[in-house]
Write an enzyme that holds these catalytic residues in place. Sequence first.
Site, PDB file in Angstrom:
ATOM      1  N   SER A   1     -10.206   0.363   0.522  1.00 11.58           N
ATOM      2  CA  SER A   1      -9.360  -0.653   1.146  1.00 11.58           C
ATOM      3  C   SER A   1      -8.510  -0.019   2.230  1.00 11.58           C
ATOM      4  O   SER A   1      -8.221   1.179   2.187  1.00 11.58           O
ATOM      5  CB  SER A   1      -8.425  -1.281   0.096  1.00 11.58           C
ATOM      6  OG  SER A   1      -7.385  -0.376  -0.241  1.00 11.58           O
ATOM      7  N   ASP A   2      -8.107  -0.818   3.208  1.00 12.35           N
ATOM      8  CA  ASP A   2      -7.024  -0.361   4.070  1.00 12.35           C
ATOM      9  C   ASP A   2      -5.774  -0.257   3.202  1.00 12.35           C
ATOM     10  O   ASP A   2      -5.678  -0.852   2.122  1.00 12.35           O
ATOM     11  CB  ASP A   2      -6.809  -1.325   5.237  1.00 12.35           C
ATOM     12  CG  ASP A   2      -6.257  -0.619   6.468  1.00 12.35           C
ATOM     13  OD1 ASP A   2      -5.651   0.464   6.311  1.00 12.35           O
ATOM     14  OD2 ASP A   2      -6.427  -1.140   7.581  1.00 12.35           O
ATOM     15  N   CYS A   3      -4.808   0.521   3.661  1.00 11.40           N
ATOM     16  CA  CYS A   3      -3.697   0.891   2.781  1.00 11.40           C
ATOM     17  C   CYS A   3      -2.817  -0.311   2.442  1.00 11.40           C
ATOM     18  O   CYS A   3      -2.266  -0.958   3.341  1.00 11.40           O
ATOM     19  CB  CYS A   3      -2.885   2.007   3.412  1.00 11.40           C
ATOM     20  SG  CYS A   3      -3.861   3.518   3.546  1.00 11.40           S
TER      21      CYS A   3
ATOM     22  N   ALA B   1      -3.926  -3.056   1.244  1.00 10.71           N
ATOM     23  CA  ALA B   1      -4.629  -4.321   1.459  1.00 10.71           C
ATOM     24  C   ALA B   1      -4.885  -5.060   0.149  1.00 10.71           C
ATOM     25  O   ALA B   1      -4.977  -6.292   0.141  1.00 10.71           O
ATOM     26  CB  ALA B   1      -5.947  -4.079   2.191  1.00 10.71           C
TER      27      ALA B   1
END
Length: 716
Positions: free
Chosen positions: A260-262, A264
């Site tokens: 995941s993006d941080c 997210a």
Amino acid sequence: MRTHTLIVCLAVTMAVSAQTPTMNKFEKEANDIISQMTLQEKFSQLMNETPGIPRLGIEPYDWWNEGLHGVGRSGRATVFPQPIGLAATFDTGIVSQIGDAIATEARAKYIVARRNKNYARYTGLTFWSPNVNIFRDPRWGRGMETWGEDPFLTGTMGTAFVRGMQGDDPQGYLKVAACGKHFAVHSGPEATRHTVDVQPSRHDLWETYLPAFRMLVKDAGVEIIMGAYNRVYGESASGSKLLLTDILRKQWGFKGHIVSDCDAVTDIYKGHHIAKSEAEACAIAIKAGLNVECGSTFRSLHQALDQHLLTEQDIDNALRPLMVTRLRLGIIHPDADCPYNHVDEAVIGSEKHVSLARQAAAESMVLLKNERGALPIDKNIHTLFVTGAGAADAFWLMGNYFGISDRYSTYLQGIVSKVSSGTAVNYRPGVLENTPTRNAINWAVDEAAGAEKTIVVMGNNGNLEGEEGEAIDSERGDRPDISIPESQMNYLRQICRRKQQGVIVVLTGGSPVDVREVCQLADAVVMAWYPGQEGGYALADLLFGDRNFSGRLPVTFPADGALLPPFEDYSMRGRTYKYMTGNIYFPFGYGLSYGRVGYSHLQVKADRKQGATVTVTLTNDSPNDVTETPQVYITAPGAGTTAPLQQLAAFRRVTVKAGQQTQVTFTLPADRFTTVQDDGSSRLLKGTYTVTVSSAAPSPRSAALGVSTLQAEVKL
């Protein structure tokens, strides 16, 4: 524009490749390791910062590292040009070499860190690069991280970068693991990325937002894909069954892991309000196919199991690709078969890498204007004045996600290194980056007016554009418009009121700017981007004629920012060279050099199985060798409605010696002629196609700029 009409009939057979999963040695060993873990140990390995499991010989590991244009945020490393500059090289060979150099330095740094028992963030071998989002709007602060506005260029350059980073070991070991991000439809605005639900048309999704990711998966074998913050069709991109399971895993056969993006996953319930709790957000992400979270929401995985939202088998399935990645890197335990586990730290910042950084920086810079003999500059010039907010500041070279080098060449240093010892060179910054000058007496204007030639370094830097929270002088990292800061423009106006000839402007930054007035005032204009540590020397090589300009714009420079579509609208209508019918000041693919190459003898041949072959002759009548980048564009039936006005299908850098000519041949697979339909499917339409070979994207503005262009018609 010279147009040749050629009718060719072509029948296309589309080949579909099927991937049959096999249980290789890495998967078998991953299963064995997982079978020995407790449930709590399994949970602990699904977040980016993972503890060690001493009884299994597993050391702590943080999955988060950055390598956008050099090993980032981890001490000394070679700093290469920002990706938007690398895209301007149109040079897949040098991009692959840079990927390899980054991976080599990363391995060396990893070995030293582990020897010192350093398991901190930014010491690992899983690099969250490259960013292959499409630079659809010039106001986006993170456009500098991308490879431009075209999906084919982005995918081609991104593929070269990933292959360079991951290596080509026949046993399947990885030099480092690269990551395609942010999947998908992430391209600003930064201010709404945690809450917005993006609803692109299926046409735009499959024609613009997904192709580069597909190329990384299918052509480069990228090991990691990162989900985005935003929703797509109501699903969080980091918890989307459509994106992560149906498209990425099932349609494309992706075998690596998904991160995941941080934070997210936190957005699934706090930003998007899809879930009612952390546990439910965990379940949504894991069920959709996410493997590792950057963040801390997965601390609630045990609650998701307790509430029967997940099973232990779901956890095992999520964990397996992560173990495979670490095994392919050869870092779960000492692995004598991994060829990358012995790299000497002498490679970090080596002369070979410094030379590569200088070459890449020189290839990236784009000459936009050159009149009245402004360039190249005579090294024996009597007086030269260098000025501008960015002339002597190393920060203006860096962009974002940068590493730190132990050597930098500012633009001022590079220029001074070239001139003769008898040249009088003076310097004053003359202006602040975004603040009006308060001193009523600005002697810099007098010095600029009195010099034979004046070089003004101006534009944007990381204080003015960047990711959310990075650019301290802008709204969340995005720019409100494409204008150059007024303080800098006023300074240039003051200089040019006193000096009507001999002004050279060097523009910095990671995105298109409004250059209309700059081009009216200056005799020469260079787009230098963020060229990295060797930027000053590279610029000087070009300004003084030791190298020839060869960079080409990977993004369209609009004429008027006020005429751009709304930033919040993700439709591609009116965006990029593919759909812009006007408002173009400098077209995609454009760039000048110290010479001009003519195009002639265009031939297009077709074969039922092989697709099309395009041949063109390039002639250089100038006294200088020129590196030209011929580009092939296809215009399909229905252009401007279902199909784009044109789309890039091939390109190549070709050096044409002074006074000579060379023939260039492009082979186009049949699928380059297909058109994405409203439902997202691709079809080969019946009708007449136009094949254009040009030195920039074809448009009325390109014709006005004298762009070399040939066309042929192909009937399919």
